[in-house]
Design an enzyme around this catalytic site. Structure first.
Site, PDB file in Angstrom:
ATOM      1  N   CYS A 284       1.108  -1.627   0.298  1.00 39.08           N
ATOM      2  CA  CYS A 284      -0.047  -0.095  -0.097  1.00 39.08           C
ATOM      3  C   CYS A 284       0.705   1.390  -0.156  1.00 39.08           C
ATOM      4  CB  CYS A 284      -0.959   0.411   1.085  1.00 39.08           C
ATOM      5  SG  CYS A 284      -2.138   1.788   1.057  1.00 39.08           S
TER       6      CYS A 284
ATOM      7  N   CYS B 137       0.596   5.126   6.726  1.00 38.51           N
ATOM      8  CA  CYS B 137      -0.008   5.113   8.256  1.00 38.51           C
ATOM      9  C   CYS B 137       0.728   4.343   9.271  1.00 38.51           C
ATOM     10  CB  CYS B 137      -1.321   4.266   7.873  1.00 38.51           C
ATOM     11  SG  CYS B 137      -2.223   4.111   6.677  1.00 38.51           S
TER      12      CYS B 137
ATOM     13  N   CYS C 296       0.899   0.443  10.528  1.00 36.57           N
ATOM     14  CA  CYS C 296      -0.047  -0.396   9.553  1.00 36.57           C
ATOM     15  C   CYS C 296       1.492  -1.058   9.093  1.00 36.57           C
ATOM     16  CB  CYS C 296      -0.700  -0.123   7.975  1.00 36.57           C
ATOM     17  SG  CYS C 296      -1.578  -1.196   6.893  1.00 36.57           S
TER      18      CYS C 296
ATOM     19  N   CYS D 241     -15.982  -9.787   6.276  1.00 37.40           N
ATOM     20  CA  CYS D 241     -15.446  -8.040   6.299  1.00 37.40           C
ATOM     21  C   CYS D 241     -14.144  -8.396   5.089  1.00 37.40           C
ATOM     22  CB  CYS D 241     -14.960  -7.631   7.333  1.00 37.40           C
ATOM     23  SG  CYS D 241     -14.128  -6.016   6.855  1.00 37.40           S
TER      24      CYS D 241
ATOM     25  N   CYS E 158     -18.962  -7.030   4.644  1.00 38.60           N
ATOM     26  CA  CYS E 158     -18.327  -5.294   4.642  1.00 38.60           C
ATOM     27  C   CYS E 158     -17.118  -5.758   4.004  1.00 38.60           C
ATOM     28  CB  CYS E 158     -17.788  -5.755   5.654  1.00 38.60           C
ATOM     29  SG  CYS E 158     -16.838  -3.729   6.246  1.00 38.60           S
TER      30      CYS E 158
ATOM     31  N   CYS F  40     -19.345   1.713   9.337  1.00 43.07           N
ATOM     32  CA  CYS F  40     -18.385   1.304  10.174  1.00 43.07           C
ATOM     33  C   CYS F  40     -16.974   1.679  10.007  1.00 43.07           C
ATOM     34  CB  CYS F  40     -17.577  -0.570   9.911  1.00 43.07           C
ATOM     35  SG  CYS F  40     -16.687  -1.175  11.045  1.00 43.07           S
TER      36      CYS F  40
ATOM     37  N   ARG G 281     -17.289  -3.283  18.136  1.00 45.62           N
ATOM     38  CA  ARG G 281     -16.054  -4.402  17.747  1.00 45.62           C
ATOM     39  C   ARG G 281     -14.324  -4.300  18.758  1.00 45.62           C
ATOM     40  NH1 ARG G 281     -19.597  -6.641  13.929  1.00 45.62           N
ATOM     41  NH2 ARG G 281     -20.288  -4.758  12.807  1.00 45.62           N
TER      42      ARG G 281
END
Ligand code: SAM
Ligand code: DTB
Ligand code: SF4
Length: 311
Positions: free
Chosen positions: A47, A51, A54, A91, A123, A183, A255
């Protein structure tokens, strides 16, 4: 709810805070049930975003390789297994900065349609989406879209520089406008203060309607990321965050997400008492370890709790 009220709530004596959270929880939800959700990483690694938490960012050496989008049959097999294991939500996550109008997106739409046939909530978390893309996901039958604020606005720049807080909000607005459930949650334990956490919660509480689903993640520090040396989240701080979230968002599914592998059974039990009513099951989250299906069933059995059945 303003910041002072949120802080007063968060800092209550723990027995009082838990009592209030349970009271709200019982008014709106079955306190003995948790939803089991399954995560599938349909496109791992590589990616372009930065972040800091991550493992899938291409900027850090975390040992996660960039892979291509998974084939449809693999997704169908995973959905079948999830259903058989008692999950009611599936998800799919992709390590993308944003969705592009290309063949990969068409394939994700096929995945959404295929998972939907199992009568699972579907999701996706695919990064930023435009209004048109959100509409196409809605047409394919998606239940919810996950896109996290991650932290408070005033701490955001310490964590991510490649996109702005308002980019996140724009995607969330598009999701809502398309008629898809929202979400949206965040991570604690990234060096932020309690105020920063509550700033994020205030942002979620100001959304009208509230997000239907709020993941509260405890940072899983991954070797190679800028946050690799963060101290583990204090378990009681996790419990306080969950309880404050439950009181603030009474009907939202809260969650208990990343970080359960590092948490004791007692801490998880306290999180359920505090109002968490969903977990991800299966040995892997997206890239990091998670308690096994058997461990989770044993824990729920020990607590006398049950997995939610399909609605
Ligand atoms: N690329 C998409 C995005 O950023 O929206 C979707 C995938 S991303 C991995 C989904 C969420 O997982 C992030 O927003 C973050 O809150 C959470 N997450 C990622 N790495 C984490 C970690 N090491 N510990 C805890 N939560 C994490
Ligand atoms: C969310 O807030 N937590 C889940 C889900 N949304 C996609 C992902 C957690 C990922 C944890 C790090 C990893 O396993 O790579
Ligand atoms: Fe990871 Fe998503 Fe950030 Fe990419 S956008 S680095 S996948 S959290």
């Amino acid at each position: 709810m303003n910041m002072t009220t949120l802080r007063d709530l968060h800092d209550l004596p723990l027995p009082e805070l838990l009592y209030r959270a349970q009271t709200v929880h019982r008014l709106h939800n079955d306190p003995n049930k948790v939803q089991l959700c399954t995560l599938l990483n349909i496109k791992s690694g590589g990616c372009p975003e930065d972040c800091a938490y991550c493992p899938q960012s291409a900027r850090y050496n975390t040992g996660i390789d960039a892979e291509k989008l998974m084939p449809l049959d693999g997704v169908i097999a995973a959905a079948q297994k999830a259903k058989a294991g008692g999950s009611t939500r599936f998800c799919m996550g992709a390590a993308w900065r944003q969705v592009r109008d290309n063949n990969d997106f068409d394939r994700v739409l096929d995945m959404v349609r295929a998972v939907k046939k199992f009568d699972l909530e579907v999701c996706c978390t695919l990064g930023m989406v435009t209004q048109d893309q959100a509409n196409r996901l809605a047409e394919a039958g998606i239940t919810a879209y996950n896109h996290n604020l991650d932290t408070g606005r005033s701490y955001y720049d310490n964590v991510i520089s490649t996109r702005q807080y308002d980019d996140r909000i724009n995607t969330l607005d598009a999701v809502r406008a398309a008629g898809i459930q929202v979400c949206c949650g965040g991570i604690i334990g990234m060096g932020e203060s309690i105020e920063h956490r509550l700033e994020m919660l205030a942002e979620l509480a100001a959304m009208d309607p509230h997000p239907e689903s709020v993941p509260v993640n405890a940072l899983v520090p991954v070797q190679g990321t800028p946050l690799q040396d963060q101290h583990p989240v204090d378990p009681i701080e996790m419990v306080r965050m969950i309880a404050t979230t439950r009181i603030t968002l009474p009907t939202t599914r809260v969650r208990l997400s990343a970080g359960r592998q590092q948490m004791s059974e007692s801490t998880q039990a306290l999180c359920f008492i505090a109002g968490a009513n969903s977990i991800f099951t299966g040995e892997k989250l997206l890239t990091t370890p998670n308690p096994s299906h058997d461990a989770d069933h044993a824990l729920l059995h020990k607590l006398g709790m049950e997995a939610m059945h399909a609605a």
